[in-house]
Design a protein around this motif. Structure first.
Motif, PDB file in Angstrom:
ATOM      1  N   PRO A 100       0.910  -1.098  -0.004  1.00 25.98           N
ATOM      2  CA  PRO A 100      -0.122   0.161   0.008  1.00 25.98           C
ATOM      3  C   PRO A 100       0.788   1.231   0.002  1.00 25.98           C
ATOM      4  O   PRO A 100       1.923   1.206   0.577  1.00 25.98           O
ATOM      5  CB  PRO A 100      -0.888  -0.083   1.241  1.00 25.98           C
ATOM      6  N   ALA A 102       0.427   5.858  -0.507  1.00 27.60           N
ATOM      7  CA  ALA A 102      -0.174   7.089  -0.712  1.00 27.60           C
ATOM      8  C   ALA A 102       0.550   7.951  -1.689  1.00 27.60           C
ATOM      9  O   ALA A 102       1.734   8.227  -1.760  1.00 27.60           O
ATOM     10  CB  ALA A 102      -0.358   7.627   0.564  1.00 27.60           C
ATOM     11  N   SER A 196       5.087   4.970   1.708  1.00 31.05           N
ATOM     12  CA  SER A 196       4.310   3.886   2.194  1.00 31.05           C
ATOM     13  C   SER A 196       4.811   3.621   3.902  1.00 31.05           C
ATOM     14  O   SER A 196       5.711   4.146   4.072  1.00 31.05           O
ATOM     15  CB  SER A 196       4.615   2.812   1.245  1.00 31.05           C
ATOM     16  N   VAL A 222      -3.818   3.900  -1.443  1.00 36.28           N
ATOM     17  CA  VAL A 222      -4.600   4.093  -0.447  1.00 36.28           C
ATOM     18  C   VAL A 222      -4.513   5.584  -0.135  1.00 36.28           C
ATOM     19  O   VAL A 222      -3.539   6.236  -0.442  1.00 36.28           O
ATOM     20  CB  VAL A 222      -3.854   3.165   0.890  1.00 36.28           C
ATOM     21  N   THR A 223      -5.441   5.729   0.836  1.00 33.06           N
ATOM     22  CA  THR A 223      -5.430   7.452   1.136  1.00 33.06           C
ATOM     23  C   THR A 223      -4.392   7.534   2.132  1.00 33.06           C
ATOM     24  O   THR A 223      -3.723   6.573   2.815  1.00 33.06           O
ATOM     25  CB  THR A 223      -6.734   7.782   1.974  1.00 33.06           C
ATOM     26  N   ASP A 225      -4.681   8.801   5.070  1.00 35.31           N
ATOM     27  CA  ASP A 225      -5.035   8.569   6.558  1.00 35.31           C
ATOM     28  C   ASP A 225      -4.774   6.849   6.628  1.00 35.31           C
ATOM     29  O   ASP A 225      -4.180   6.380   7.733  1.00 35.31           O
ATOM     30  CB  ASP A 225      -6.421   8.950   6.696  1.00 35.31           C
ATOM     31  N   GLU A 226      -5.241   6.031   5.499  1.00 34.81           N
ATOM     32  CA  GLU A 226      -4.859   4.664   5.928  1.00 34.81           C
ATOM     33  C   GLU A 226      -3.466   4.318   5.631  1.00 34.81           C
ATOM     34  O   GLU A 226      -3.066   3.564   6.429  1.00 34.81           O
ATOM     35  CB  GLU A 226      -5.513   3.817   4.607  1.00 34.81           C
ATOM     36  N   MET A 227      -2.724   5.009   4.868  1.00 29.05           N
ATOM     37  CA  MET A 227      -1.232   4.751   4.836  1.00 29.05           C
ATOM     38  C   MET A 227      -0.537   4.806   6.322  1.00 29.05           C
ATOM     39  O   MET A 227       0.123   4.311   6.974  1.00 29.05           O
ATOM     40  CB  MET A 227      -0.335   5.683   3.844  1.00 29.05           C
ATOM     41  N   GLN A 228      -1.076   6.204   6.901  1.00 28.99           N
ATOM     42  CA  GLN A 228      -0.714   6.410   8.297  1.00 28.99           C
ATOM     43  C   GLN A 228      -0.926   5.334   9.217  1.00 28.99           C
ATOM     44  O   GLN A 228      -0.146   4.784  10.159  1.00 28.99           O
ATOM     45  CB  GLN A 228      -0.988   7.916   8.937  1.00 28.99           C
ATOM     46  N   SER A 229      -2.350   4.981   9.106  1.00 30.18           N
ATOM     47  CA  SER A 229      -2.453   3.809  10.001  1.00 30.18           C
ATOM     48  C   SER A 229      -1.860   2.825   9.898  1.00 30.18           C
ATOM     49  O   SER A 229      -1.364   1.825  10.852  1.00 30.18           O
ATOM     50  CB  SER A 229      -4.094   3.630   9.739  1.00 30.18           C
ATOM     51  N   LEU A 230      -1.579   2.170   8.686  1.00 28.32           N
ATOM     52  CA  LEU A 230      -0.852   0.993   8.438  1.00 28.32           C
ATOM     53  C   LEU A 230       0.703   1.093   8.684  1.00 28.32           C
ATOM     54  O   LEU A 230       1.272   0.149   9.163  1.00 28.32           O
ATOM     55  CB  LEU A 230      -0.785   0.763   6.691  1.00 28.32           C
ATOM     56  N   GLY A 239       1.357  -2.802   6.048  1.00 32.33           N
ATOM     57  CA  GLY A 239       0.089  -3.504   5.595  1.00 32.33           C
ATOM     58  C   GLY A 239       0.343  -4.125   4.210  1.00 32.33           C
ATOM     59  O   GLY A 239      -0.515  -4.956   3.294  1.00 32.33           O
TER      60      GLY A 239
END
Length: 246
Positions: A100, A102, A196, A222-223, A225-230, A239
């Motif tokens: 993943p 961003a 990433s 991915v967005t 926010d999703e990248m930061q979470s992963l 991820g």
């Protein structure tokens, strides 16, 4: 135009040979080096202790007490000539990573410039990056750092004229039809198009360097926010998913 590989077997210290197929990163020479590395790993010469592939060459280290140096040099030269003569494609990947990332904006500040140079929209550039069959060509420069390619010929973009003094860990940067992923904050002359949570080197992880030369690579947009979470994942893989293709 791709040139026919011209293999050479060169001494590398008292216990090594460098099998080199070209002086420049030509696609045919890259493929020949990858085939040579795979062959040496699966049909390892007597006395060999290490096989380390690079973009257009392979380093083989050996135990001088177990093998005659001249005999080994002749054997390696014969293998290299046979590979070069048949102009092979790169070997099929044994593993594939889906990573993943961003793209654009604060995570890829040079994406707009890259897309403009290619005559594409930013989304078209992202699509090409994510839909191209990519492979880890070699690991080098820093622990675990992959050189990934090859992108379409239009992506043969030069390095930037001025050095970017800082890109973050996880930066995905492009130049000369290749992608590099930085495992730590670094200066670079390559253009950052994405970021990433994948960390190419974590000393206390097993294994510390998860990528191998020859691995297939796919990026999944991915967005931010999703990248930061992963990126918060304890394994440092951000991820990423690994598939075995054997």
């Amino acid at each position: 135009m791709s040139l026919a590989p011209t293999p050479q077997v060169l001494p590398a210290g008292v216990d090594g040979f460098l099998i080199r197929f070209a002086l420049r990163p030509d696609p045919q020479a890259m493929a020949a080096a990858q085939v040579m590395a795979r062959q040496l790993e699966t049909d390892t010469p007597d006395g060999a202790v290490e096989v380390a592939p690079a973009l257009v060459s392979v380093l083989l280290r050996f135990d001088p007490a177990r093998v005659d140096r001249d005999d080994l040099a002749r054997s390696l030269a014969a293998r290299a000539r046979a590979i070069a003569d048949r102009a092979p494609d790169a070997p099929d990947a044994l593993r594939r990573w889906t990573i993943p990332a961003a793209f654009g904006g604060e995570y890829g500040p040079d994406l707009a410039d890259v897309a403009d140079r290619l005559g594409l929209s930013q989304q078209q550039a992202i699509d090409q990056l994510c839909n191209t069959d990519l492979h880890v060509l070699t690991i080098g420069f820093a622990p675990g750092q992959p050189y990934i390619g090859l992108l379409p010929e239009a992506w043969n973009l030069p390095r930037m004229a001025d050095l970017n003094p800082r890109v973050p860990a996880g930066a995905v940067v492009v130049a000369v039809r290749q992608i590099v992923m930085f495992g730590a904050e670094s200066a670079t002359g390559w253009r950052q198009v994405a970021c990433s949570g994948f960390r190419t080197f974590v000393p206390d992880r097993n294994p510390p360097m998860p990528l191998r030369a020859g691995d297939a690579i796919r990026y999944r947009p991915v967005t931010g926010d999703e990248m930061q979470s992963l990126s918060s994942a304890a394994d440092g893989l951000g991820g990423a998913v690994l598939e075995t293709l054997e």
